[in-house]
Scaffold this motif. Structure first.
Motif, PDB file in Angstrom:
ATOM      1  N   THR A 198       0.796  -1.210   0.004  1.00 11.41           N
ATOM      2  CA  THR A 198       0.041   0.186   0.067  1.00 11.41           C
ATOM      3  C   THR A 198       0.974   1.170  -0.056  1.00 11.41           C
ATOM      4  N   PRO A 199       0.191   2.397  -0.341  1.00 13.13           N
ATOM      5  CA  PRO A 199       1.222   3.460  -0.484  1.00 13.13           C
ATOM      6  C   PRO A 199       2.003   3.993   0.782  1.00 13.13           C
ATOM      7  N   ILE A 200       3.435   4.395   0.411  1.00 14.16           N
ATOM      8  CA  ILE A 200       4.133   4.868   1.334  1.00 14.16           C
ATOM      9  C   ILE A 200       3.908   6.443   1.455  1.00 14.16           C
ATOM     10  N   LEU A 201       3.727   7.016   0.143  1.00 15.02           N
ATOM     11  CA  LEU A 201       3.489   8.296   0.137  1.00 15.02           C
ATOM     12  C   LEU A 201       2.183   8.880   0.125  1.00 15.02           C
ATOM     13  N   GLN A 202       1.730   9.160   1.311  1.00 13.31           N
ATOM     14  CA  GLN A 202       0.158   9.506   1.432  1.00 13.31           C
ATOM     15  C   GLN A 202      -0.194  10.971   1.714  1.00 13.31           C
ATOM     16  N   PRO A 203      -1.324  11.317   1.269  1.00 12.56           N
ATOM     17  CA  PRO A 203      -1.768  12.448   1.389  1.00 12.56           C
ATOM     18  C   PRO A 203      -2.286  12.847   2.772  1.00 12.56           C
ATOM     19  N   ILE A 204      -2.516  11.831   3.339  1.00 10.18           N
ATOM     20  CA  ILE A 204      -3.067  11.972   4.947  1.00 10.18           C
ATOM     21  C   ILE A 204      -2.453  10.653   5.488  1.00 10.18           C
ATOM     22  N   TYR A 205      -1.773  10.939   6.810  1.00  9.45           N
ATOM     23  CA  TYR A 205      -1.132   9.857   7.333  1.00  9.45           C
ATOM     24  C   TYR A 205      -2.029   9.293   8.653  1.00  9.45           C
ATOM     25  N   GLU A 418     -10.779  -4.556  15.171  1.00  9.42           N
ATOM     26  CA  GLU A 418     -10.762  -3.443  14.596  1.00  9.42           C
ATOM     27  C   GLU A 418     -12.066  -2.552  14.563  1.00  9.42           C
ATOM     28  N   LEU A 419     -12.016  -1.336  14.699  1.00  7.93           N
ATOM     29  CA  LEU A 419     -13.297  -0.477  14.964  1.00  7.93           C
ATOM     30  C   LEU A 419     -13.852  -0.564  13.311  1.00  7.93           C
ATOM     31  N   ASN A 420     -15.074  -0.747  13.324  1.00  6.34           N
ATOM     32  CA  ASN A 420     -15.730  -0.771  12.149  1.00  6.34           C
ATOM     33  C   ASN A 420     -16.783  -0.115  12.059  1.00  6.34           C
ATOM     34  N   ASP A 421     -17.249   0.719  13.064  1.00  4.47           N
ATOM     35  CA  ASP A 421     -18.302   1.498  13.314  1.00  4.47           C
ATOM     36  C   ASP A 421     -17.907   2.684  12.584  1.00  4.47           C
ATOM     37  N   PRO A 422     -18.596   3.283  11.406  1.00  2.00           N
ATOM     38  CA  PRO A 422     -18.057   4.425  10.930  1.00  2.00           C
ATOM     39  C   PRO A 422     -18.256   5.786  11.662  1.00  2.00           C
ATOM     40  N   LEU A 423     -19.612   5.596  12.348  1.00  2.00           N
ATOM     41  CA  LEU A 423     -19.710   6.943  13.237  1.00  2.00           C
ATOM     42  C   LEU A 423     -18.901   6.689  14.203  1.00  2.00           C
ATOM     43  N   ASP A 424     -18.899   5.907  15.186  1.00  2.00           N
ATOM     44  CA  ASP A 424     -17.672   5.982  16.306  1.00  2.00           C
ATOM     45  C   ASP A 424     -16.346   6.317  15.727  1.00  2.00           C
ATOM     46  N   GLN A 425     -16.020   5.787  14.413  1.00  2.00           N
ATOM     47  CA  GLN A 425     -14.551   6.080  14.029  1.00  2.00           C
ATOM     48  C   GLN A 425     -14.631   7.445  13.710  1.00  2.00           C
ATOM     49  N   LEU A 426     -15.556   8.166  13.118  1.00  2.00           N
ATOM     50  CA  LEU A 426     -15.645   9.524  12.706  1.00  2.00           C
ATOM     51  C   LEU A 426     -15.453  10.383  14.193  1.00  2.00           C
ATOM     52  N   ASN A 427     -16.342   9.865  15.136  1.00  2.00           N
ATOM     53  CA  ASN A 427     -16.170  10.734  16.222  1.00  2.00           C
ATOM     54  C   ASN A 427     -14.749  10.663  17.094  1.00  2.00           C
ATOM     55  N   ARG A 428     -14.111   9.292  16.916  1.00  2.00           N
ATOM     56  CA  ARG A 428     -12.926   9.278  17.471  1.00  2.00           C
ATOM     57  C   ARG A 428     -11.690   9.954  16.671  1.00  2.00           C
ATOM     58  N   LEU A 429     -11.704  10.165  15.582  1.00  2.00           N
ATOM     59  CA  LEU A 429     -10.966  10.890  14.583  1.00  2.00           C
ATOM     60  C   LEU A 429     -10.925  12.354  15.085  1.00  2.00           C
ATOM     61  N   GLU A 442       1.384  14.155  17.764  1.00  2.00           N
ATOM     62  CA  GLU A 442       1.626  12.873  17.246  1.00  2.00           C
ATOM     63  C   GLU A 442      -0.181  12.422  17.252  1.00  2.00           C
ATOM     64  N   ALA A 443      -0.797  13.181  17.442  1.00  2.00           N
ATOM     65  CA  ALA A 443      -2.440  12.844  17.325  1.00  2.00           C
ATOM     66  C   ALA A 443      -2.673  12.813  15.759  1.00  2.00           C
ATOM     67  N   GLN A 444      -3.553  11.911  15.403  1.00  2.00           N
ATOM     68  CA  GLN A 444      -4.286  11.447  14.259  1.00  2.00           C
ATOM     69  C   GLN A 444      -4.852  12.702  13.232  1.00  2.00           C
ATOM     70  N   MET A 445      -4.564  12.539  12.149  1.00  2.00           N
ATOM     71  CA  MET A 445      -5.379  13.486  10.920  1.00  2.00           C
ATOM     72  C   MET A 445      -6.770  12.778  11.113  1.00  2.00           C
ATOM     73  N   ILE A 446      -7.706  13.300  10.407  1.00  2.00           N
ATOM     74  CA  ILE A 446      -9.146  12.680   9.798  1.00  2.00           C
ATOM     75  C   ILE A 446      -8.785  12.210   8.605  1.00  2.00           C
ATOM     76  N   ASP A 447      -9.047  10.895   8.255  1.00  2.00           N
ATOM     77  CA  ASP A 447      -9.000  10.485   7.023  1.00  2.00           C
ATOM     78  C   ASP A 447     -10.330  10.170   6.455  1.00  2.00           C
ATOM     79  N   PHE A 448     -11.205  11.347   5.637  1.00  2.00           N
ATOM     80  CA  PHE A 448     -12.599  11.134   5.585  1.00  2.00           C
ATOM     81  C   PHE A 448     -12.879  10.064   4.499  1.00  2.00           C
ATOM     82  N   ASP A 449     -11.923   9.537   3.697  1.00  2.00           N
ATOM     83  CA  ASP A 449     -11.985   8.607   2.660  1.00  2.00           C
ATOM     84  C   ASP A 449     -11.934   7.226   3.341  1.00  2.00           C
ATOM     85  N   PHE A 450     -11.026   7.009   4.338  1.00  2.00           N
ATOM     86  CA  PHE A 450     -11.084   5.787   5.309  1.00  2.00           C
ATOM     87  C   PHE A 450     -12.451   5.709   6.074  1.00  2.00           C
ATOM     88  N   ILE A 451     -13.008   6.754   6.736  1.00  2.00           N
ATOM     89  CA  ILE A 451     -14.268   6.637   7.091  1.00  2.00           C
ATOM     90  C   ILE A 451     -15.176   6.244   6.022  1.00  2.00           C
TER      91      ILE A 451
END
Length: 503
Positions: A198-205, A418-429, A442-451
């Motif tokens: 999978t990509p090593i160069l990522q627009p959102i990490y 793995e968290l697979n509840d998209p709404l829960d995941q959205l809130n956590r991110l 060190e906190a994470q970005m929101i990856d909307f495409d992943f959600i």
RNA sequence: GGGCUUGUAGCUUAGUUCGGUAGAGCGACGGACUCUUAAUCCGUAGGUCAAGGGUUCAAAUCCCUUCAGGCCCGCCA
């Protein structure tokens, strides 16, 4: 041919020899040599040879490591990837011209091909009685000393090729590293897992809490990040319908370098649909105990001052129980104020910050328990606050179905349902993103495409990541990550060419 | 980021405490030697003592700065 560049280690005398050879019409770096036998093959084939020369001939090649000159005879040690063998070279057999050529032009470090017969010397060493030799590669740099070898740690890391030439122990470490990686591949492939990149160069990490390296794409005119983890892409594959996937991934984290951290490091991340964190613990135990047994032929191996026992089943306990039994604190017996007082009196760094018992649990775990986990130990049920990608616990409010594996105080694996509840995941991110914007680098970005991917539906899935470098450390009894990474990150030397000089 | 510590010939190092011409082994080079193996024996060359500055009659040695390592702690995997 003069050695004027300060960045080169070329030896002037050897350069002179090279020039003389060239002038004499010798082909300096011939393109091939038909090596019919490796040194290991020869030693096996002639295991019971006596003092008489063998009937059959051998054709082998390698690097000259030592030369013992006796006037009209020469003993030399020739080494290839897997072994060394003694050569016996006589003026009588080679003739004056060829024999003088050897003495004048062949140096320690040169690579030669030879043909000859095998015999055993009177002190019992299997030796090749050389009929003829060919210079295959002239070395213009002199090797480190034959007895002490190369000890300078910095030089061993910066010029690993020298380390590998002269230090068998180092070569053995990296052989083991290579085996570990291929054993992991075999283990997973043979169980139906598909390996992807999978990509090593990522627009959102994402996929971990860490600071990234940033780079720039000229044509897209945008910043890209080097991945800190492959996690979010591998889960997209599970959404897409690949049910058992893994990646042997190099990750990049822009953090300090020490004996357990290199800016680029290797992990294997594994995801399997219709499994949970307990299945992933079993898988982790299976892989690692398999590696240990394949490599050492036993489950008990030494590391530093301890004997580690990898024989399944491994110790396994919840984080609360770990803190209770090893840290001697039952967090449910105290109020938050009391917990803060305990942390303060134990002088635990960051005692002021936690705001609920779960955060104190993590604080106590890291400060009091981690170091004590010498034998392979799973710790499970992590607080939701620091596990933004793990599924919430099926029974314990405020916890997630997450585990980590500790060996000799090192975190070696990290996995969860793995968290697979998209709404829960959205809130956590969203919460992570607030932290990040609040200054937590060190906190994470929101990856909307992943959600969105989760929005299409990911089956219940178990996932785990194993740190390869640390596994190699454990399996080779090395206390520094630099000993198990071929070319560890080192600061550039001041006199070398600097990147700014490049166009 | 903090503490401790290291840098001397191609390699392994002595010398730094207590300032007084930089020493060895291996390697290299020249010579002797036809079963050695860290071969042996005789001889020769090889050093901006990491770099820069300071103190001193005199600095590898004492002091300061810088560079690059190592170990431990903190952060992270």
């Amino acid at each position: 041919m003069d050695n004027e560049n300060a960045n080169l280690n070329f030896d002037q005398l050897r350069l002179d020899k090279l020039q003389q050879l060239e002038e004499a019409g010798v082909i300096l770096y011939p393109p091939e040599f038909e090596r019919k036998d490796t040194i290991q093959d020869i030693k096996a084939r002639f295991e019971s040879i006596g003092h008489e020369k063998s009937e059959g001939m051998v054709f082998t090649a390698g690097r000259i490591f030592t030369v013992r000159n006796h006037g009209k005879t020469v003993f030399a040690d020739l080494g290839d990837e897997d072994g060394r063998i003694q050569l016996y070279i006589r003026k009588n057999d080679l003739g004056d011209e060829k024999f003088d050529f050897f003495n004048r032009f062949i140096d320690r470090g040169d690579i030669i091909g030879i043909s000859g017969h095998v015999f055993r010397t009177k002190v019992g060493e299997i030796t090749i009685w050389v009929d003829d030799f060919t210079l295959l590669t002239k070395s213009v740099c002199s090797l480190p000393e034959k007895f002490h070898g190369l000890r300078d740690v910095e030089k061993r890391y910066r010029q690993r090729y020298i380390d590998l030439i002269v230090n068998e122990e180092s070569r053995q470490t990296f052989r083991t590293r290579s085996r570990i990686i291929s054993l992991i591949r075999q283990y997973l492939s043979s169980r139906g897992f598909l390996e992807f990149e999978t990509p090593i160069l990522q627009p959102i990490y994402g996929g971990a809490n860490a600071r990234p390296f940033t780079t720039y794409h000229n044509y897209l005119e945008q910043n890209l990040f080097m991945r800190i983890a492959p996690e979010l892409y591998l889960k997209r594959l599970v959404v897409g319908g690949f049910e058992k996937v893994f990646e042997l991934a190099r990750n990049f984290r822009n953090e300090d370098i020490d004996t357990h951290h290199n800016p680029e490091f290797s992990m294997v991340e594994i995801y399997e649909a219709y499994r949970d964190f307990r299945d992933m613990m079993a898988l982790t135990e299976g892989i690692i105990s398999h590696l240990v047994f394949e490599i050492h032929d036993t489950y008990q191996i030494p590391f530093e001052d301890s004997m580690l026992d990898f024989k399944p089943p491994w110790k396994s306990l919840s984080m609360e129980d770990a803190v209770k039994t090893i840290g001697n604190i039952d967090i449910w017996q105290y109020s938050v104020d009391e917990l803060r007082e305990i942390a303060r009196t134990k002088r635990i760094d960051g005692w002021e910050k936690p705001e609920n018992p779960r955060e104190f649990l993590v604080l106590f775990f890291e400060a009091l328990v981690e170091d004590q986990l010498v034998q392979p130990t799973f710790v499970y049920d992590f607080p939701v606050e620091n596990s933004p990608l793990a599924k919430k616990h099926r029974t314990k409010e405020g916890f997630t179905e997450r585990f980590e594996l500790f060996i000799y105080g090192m975190e070696v694996a990290n996995g969860f349902s793995e968290l697979n509840d998209p709404l829960d995941q959205l809130n956590r991110l969203l919460r992570q993103d607030e932290k990040r914007k609040g200054g937590d680098a060190e906190a994470q970005m929101i990856d909307f495409d992943f959600i969105n991917a989760l929005g299409y539906g990911m089956p219940p899935t178990g996932g785990v990541g194993l740190g390869i470098d640390r596994l190699v450390m454990l399996l080779t009894n090395k206390n520094s990550i630099k000993e198990v990474i071929l070319f560890p990150s080192m600061k550039q030397m001041p006199d070398g060419p600097s990147p700014e000089d490049e166009e």
